[in-house]
Design a protein around this motif. Structure first.
Motif, short mmCIF file in Angstrom:
data_model
loop_
_atom_site.label_atom_id
_atom_site.label_comp_id
_atom_site.label_asym_id
_atom_site.label_seq_id
_atom_site.Cartn_x
_atom_site.Cartn_y
_atom_site.Cartn_z
N ALA A 144 0.82 -1.21 0.00
CA ALA A 144 0.00 0.00 0.00
C ALA A 144 0.86 1.26 0.00
O ALA A 144 0.44 2.31 0.49
N LEU A 145 2.06 1.17 -0.55
CA LEU A 145 2.94 2.33 -0.61
C LEU A 145 2.42 3.35 -1.61
O LEU A 145 1.89 2.99 -2.67
N ALA A 146 2.60 4.61 -1.29
CA ALA A 146 2.26 5.67 -2.23
C ALA A 146 3.21 5.60 -3.42
O ALA A 146 4.34 5.10 -3.30
N PRO A 147 2.79 6.08 -4.59
CA PRO A 147 3.64 6.00 -5.79
C PRO A 147 5.03 6.57 -5.57
O PRO A 147 6.02 6.02 -6.08
N GLU A 148 5.14 7.66 -4.81
CA GLU A 148 6.45 8.29 -4.62
C GLU A 148 7.37 7.46 -3.72
O GLU A 148 8.57 7.75 -3.63
N HIS A 149 6.82 6.44 -3.08
CA HIS A 149 7.62 5.61 -2.19
C HIS A 149 7.98 4.25 -2.78
O HIS A 149 8.76 3.50 -2.20
N GLN A 150 7.43 3.94 -3.93
CA GLN A 150 7.59 2.61 -4.51
C GLN A 150 9.04 2.23 -4.78
O GLN A 150 9.43 1.08 -4.61
N ASP A 151 9.82 3.17 -5.21
CA ASP A 151 11.20 2.87 -5.62
C ASP A 151 12.23 3.25 -4.56
O ASP A 151 13.43 3.26 -4.85
N LEU A 152 11.78 3.52 -3.36
CA LEU A 152 12.71 3.93 -2.30
C LEU A 152 13.18 2.72 -1.49
O LEU A 152 12.57 1.67 -1.50
N THR A 153 14.27 2.93 -0.77
CA THR A 153 14.67 1.94 0.22
C THR A 153 13.69 2.03 1.39
O THR A 153 12.98 3.02 1.55
N MET A 154 13.69 1.01 2.22
CA MET A 154 12.81 1.03 3.38
C MET A 154 13.16 2.21 4.30
O MET A 154 12.26 2.89 4.82
N GLY A 155 14.44 2.46 4.47
CA GLY A 155 14.85 3.57 5.32
C GLY A 155 14.40 4.91 4.78
O GLY A 155 13.90 5.76 5.52
N ALA A 156 14.57 5.12 3.48
CA ALA A 156 14.18 6.40 2.87
C ALA A 156 12.67 6.60 2.92
O ALA A 156 12.19 7.71 3.17
N TYR A 157 11.92 5.54 2.67
CA TYR A 157 10.46 5.62 2.74
C TYR A 157 10.00 5.99 4.15
O TYR A 157 9.17 6.89 4.33
N LEU A 158 10.56 5.32 5.15
CA LEU A 158 10.16 5.59 6.53
C LEU A 158 10.51 7.02 6.93
O LEU A 158 9.72 7.70 7.60
N ASP A 159 11.68 7.49 6.53
CA ASP A 159 12.07 8.87 6.83
C ASP A 159 11.09 9.87 6.24
O ASP A 159 10.67 10.83 6.90
N ASP A 160 10.74 9.65 4.98
CA ASP A 160 9.86 10.58 4.29
C ASP A 160 8.48 10.61 4.93
O ASP A 160 7.90 11.68 5.16
N ALA A 161 7.96 9.42 5.24
CA ALA A 161 6.62 9.34 5.83
C ALA A 161 6.60 9.87 7.26
O ALA A 161 5.66 10.57 7.66
N PHE A 162 7.63 9.58 8.02
CA PHE A 162 7.69 10.03 9.41
C PHE A 162 7.88 11.55 9.48
O PHE A 162 7.41 12.20 10.40
N GLY A 163 8.55 12.11 8.48
CA GLY A 163 8.84 13.53 8.48
C GLY A 163 7.61 14.42 8.49
O GLY A 163 7.68 15.58 8.88
N THR A 164 6.48 13.88 8.06
CA THR A 164 5.24 14.67 8.04
C THR A 164 4.52 14.64 9.38
O THR A 164 3.51 15.34 9.55
N SER A 165 5.00 13.82 10.33
CA SER A 165 4.35 13.71 11.63
C SER A 165 4.89 14.76 12.61
O SER A 165 6.08 15.08 12.59
N PRO A 166 4.03 15.29 13.48
CA PRO A 166 4.50 16.23 14.52
C PRO A 166 5.55 15.59 15.44
O PRO A 166 6.37 16.31 16.04
N LEU A 167 5.55 14.26 15.52
CA LEU A 167 6.53 13.56 16.36
C LEU A 167 7.95 13.80 15.88
O LEU A 167 8.90 13.75 16.66
N ALA A 168 8.10 14.05 14.57
CA ALA A 168 9.43 14.26 14.00
C ALA A 168 10.03 15.58 14.43
O ALA A 168 11.24 15.81 14.26
N ALA A 169 9.22 16.44 15.00
CA ALA A 169 9.70 17.75 15.42
C ALA A 169 10.31 17.73 16.82
O ALA A 169 10.88 18.71 17.26
N THR A 170 10.18 16.61 17.50
CA THR A 170 10.71 16.50 18.86
C THR A 170 11.95 15.60 18.88
O THR A 170 12.03 14.63 18.13
N GLU A 171 12.87 15.93 19.78
CA GLU A 171 14.09 15.11 19.88
C GLU A 171 13.77 13.70 20.35
O GLU A 171 14.29 12.72 19.80
N ASP A 172 12.88 13.58 21.32
CA ASP A 172 12.51 12.25 21.81
C ASP A 172 11.87 11.43 20.70
O ASP A 172 12.16 10.24 20.53
#
Length: 503
Positions: A144-172
Motif C-alpha cells: 500500500a505504498l504511495a507511488p512516490e515511495h515505490q522505488d525507495l529503500t525502506m529507510g528512505a520511505y520511513l524517513d519521508d513518511a515520518f517527516g510529516t508527523s509532529p513527532l518528527a519535530a521533537t528530539e525524543d
C-alpha cells in the motif's frame, strides 16, 4: 549404524531410479528444519535409502537450543514461532504440547527507554512513535505504498513518511524513531534499512496470530525431535561437511547401463552416489561456495539469485547475573542515541571507511529479559556491526555491555556471572542468520530461481531430471527468514520427488 547405512547405500550400486521409491537413493545436505522435513516426508512416503549429511555435530542448523546457564534452555538462534494460522510448526507444537505455559505475560511488563544522558523517555512518546512506525511498515507489507515511495529503500520511505508527523519535530520522537528502524534491522537481518527494498516487503507473508509464540521448556529442539523420530537411526552422518557435488553424471541408456547421476564428496574424503540430492545449506554458505561446490557449475540465473539476495547477521549477547537489578515490570532496557546508526545523516557519513567500527555497540537495540531466566538479559545486534563484534574478545563485549547498561539507566548493575555470545556470521557452516531482499532486487524471481531443481526444465527430459534440488528459507517466496518457511520447502522438495516416482 550411520556407517553401515552408507555402506548399504553404496552396495545398492546396481539399483537406480528405475526401481522406484524404495530403490532411489536420496542424499540430503543439512539437518535443519528443511533437511529434517524432507527426510521425514520421504521416509514416510516409502523412500528406503535416505541419507542426511550434517556438517555440525548436532541437528537444527540455525535453530540451536542449549543450556549454558541453568537447567533451562536458551535459544542461540531461532527464538519464536511467527504466526499461528496456517503455520505447520505452530500446529506441531500445539498438538505435542510444546508451547510455553505459565510464563509472565508481556502485557504485565514494558520496555524501559533511556536516552544516553540517562533520562527516561515518557511511555506516551514511545507508544505514539511505535504505533506510527508499525502503521508505516504495515503499508509496505500490504503493498500500500504511495507511488512516490515505490522505488525507495525502506529507510528512505520511513524517513519521508515520518517527516510529516509532529513527532518528527521533537528530539525524543526522532530518537525513538531511529530505535524503531534499528529494531527493524533485527527482523530484516540487514546492516541498514537504507539497503532494503521497501516495495519488496509485500512479498513476505505474515501469518495471522501472535507473532512471538514462545516454545516450552524443550525449546525449538523439541520440535526438531518430533521430526527426528521419523528418520531412521543412523540415517544422519554428523561432522560431514560437503566439499563438492558432482551432478549430471548419468549416461544415456537403459536402467541397467545408467550410473548414478550425482556424487557427493565430503571434506573427510567420503563420497556418496545418489539419484537425487536435496541441498538445504544456508544462503550464506551458497554465497561463499556456490562457484566451487557444484560441478558442472550452477546456471547463471541461480548464481545471480545467490549473489543478489541478501543474507544478514543477527547476533545475541546473553548476560547472566547472580541477581536481577531491573524492576519487576521491566521487559527490557532499550537505548536511544542522539546520533544512532539508523539516522540518515549518520548512515551516510559512515557508509565509507571503518569509522563505524569504533561505535559498533550503537547497533545494539537494547537488552531484553529472557524467558525462564529471571536474572538474564539478551542484547540484540545486527549487520556489519554484528560481524565486527564477533571478532572481539568476550571480555571486551561484556565490559562494553556493562558500561552501556550502567550509563543509560543509572542503576547499580552488578558484574556478569556468565555469558554466551552467538557468532553466526563467523560460523563456516552457516555464515549468517536469514535472508532479506536488497534494494533493486526482484525478490520473487530470485527466490524462485534459487528453488529451481537441476538440470533446468529446458534440459532433456527423463531420468536426468531432479538430480539436485534446493530447500531452505531462502528458497521460499513468501516465508523467507522463518523456520516454518524452511520446513515447508523441505516438504516441497520431498513431495516433488514423491510425484516424480508416481506412476
Amino acid at each position: 549404524m550411520g556407517f553401515s547405512l552408507s555402506k548399504q547405500l553404496n552396495k545398492a550400486a546396481k539399483m537406480s531410479a528405475c526401481s522406484g521409491r524404495e530403490g532411489a537413493k536420496v542424499v540430503i545436505i543439512g539437518s535443519g528444519f528443511a533437511g529434517l522435513a524432507a527426510a521425514s516426508t520421504l521416509v514416510k512416503g516409502g523412500f528406503k535409502n535416505v541419507l542426511v549429511l550434517e556438517a555440525k555435530d548436532r541437528i537444527g542448523g540455525r535453530a540451536n537450543t542449549t543450556k549454558p546457564f541453568t537447567e533451562n534452555v536458551i535459544e542461540v538462534g531461532a527464538n519464536w514461532i511467527h504466526g499461528q494460522i496456517g503455520n505447520p510448526l505452530f500446529k506441531i507444537a500445539k498438538e505435542k504440547n510444546l508451547l510455553s505455559e505459565g510464563l509472565p505475560s508481556s502485557e504485565s511488563s514494558e520496555d524501559y527507554f533511556f536516552k544516553e544522558d540517562g533520562k527516561p523517555v515518557p511511555n506516551t512518546i514511545v507508544d505514539q512513535v511505535n504505533t506510527l512506525f508499525s502503521n508505516l511498515t504495515d503499508k509496505a507489507s500490504h503493498d500500500a505504498l504511495a507511488p512516490e515511495h515505490q522505488d525507495l529503500t525502506m529507510g528512505a520511505y520511513l524517513d519521508d513518511a515520518f517527516g510529516t508527523s509532529p513527532l518528527a519535530a521533537t528530539e525524543d520522537g526522532r530518537q525513538v524513531f531511529e530505535w524503531c528502524k534499528r529494531n527493524e534491522c533485527t527482523d530484516e537481518a540487514c546492516s541498514s534499512l537504507y539497503e532494503v527494498s521497501a516495495s519488496q516487503m509485500s512479498n513476505y507473508t505474515t501469518l495471522e496470530g501472535d507473532f512471538f509464540n514462545t516454545l516450552g521448556p524443550g525449546g525449538y529442539r523439541a520440535i526438531l525431535d518430533v521430526l527426528l523420530k521419523d528418520v531412521p537411526s543412523g540415517a544422519i552422518k554428523y561432522s560431514s561437511p560437503v566439499k563438492s557435488i558432482r551432478w549430471d553424471l548419468a549416461k544415456e541408456g537403459n536402467c541397467q547401463d545408467q550410473r548414478y547421476p550425482v556424487q557427493v564428496i565430503c571434506e573427510n574424503g567420503q563420497s556418496f552416489e545418489a539419484d537425487h540430492v536435496i541441498v538445504t545449506v544456508s544462503l550464506g554458505v551458497l554465497k561463499e561456495k556456490a562457484t566451487t561446490l557444484f560441478t558442472p557449475g550452477l546456471p547463471v540465473n541461480k548464481l545471480n539469485a545467490i549473489k543478489n539476495l541478501g543474507f544478514g547477521v543477527v547476533d545475541k549477547i546473553f548476560l547472566y547475573f547472580e541477581k536481577s537489578f531491573w524492576p519487576t515490570d521491566c521487559a527490557g532496557v532499550q537505548m536511544l542515541w542522539k546520533e544512532g546508526p539508523e539516522n540518515k545523516d549518520v548512515y551516510e557519513a559512515l557508509s565509507e571507511g571503518d569509522a563505524w567500527k569504533t561505535t559498533w555497540f550503537k547497533k545494539i537495540t537494547g537488552f531484553d529479559t529472557v524467558a525462564r531466566h529471571p536474572t538474564a538479559l539478551c542484547g540484540w545486534i545486527t549487520g556489519r556491526e554484528a560481524l565486527h563484534m564477533e571478532k572481539l574478545q568476550d571480555s571486551e563485549i561484556r565490559d562494553t555491555c556493562l558500561r552501556l547498561l550502567r550509563s543509560f539507566t543509572g542503576w547499580s548493575v552488578p558484574a556478569v556471572s556468565k555469558m554466551l555470545i552467538s557468532r553466526w556470521g563467523s560460523d563456516s557452516h552457516i555464515r549468517g542468520s536469514y535472508t532479506f531482499v536488497p534494494d533493486g532486487v526482484d525478490g520473487v524471481a530470485a527466490h524462485k530461481a534459487l528453488a529451481s531443481p537441476l538440470p533446468p526444465k529446458d534440459a532433456s527430459i527423463g531420468k536426468r531430471q531432479l538430480q539436485v534440488l534446493f530447500a531452505g528459507e531462502a528458497t521460499h517466496v513468501n516465508f523467507y527468514t522463518t523456520t516454518h518457511g524452511a520446513y515447508l520447502t523441505g516438504i516441497r522438495e520431498a513431495e516433488r520427488l514423491k510425484s516424480y516416482y508416481t506412476v
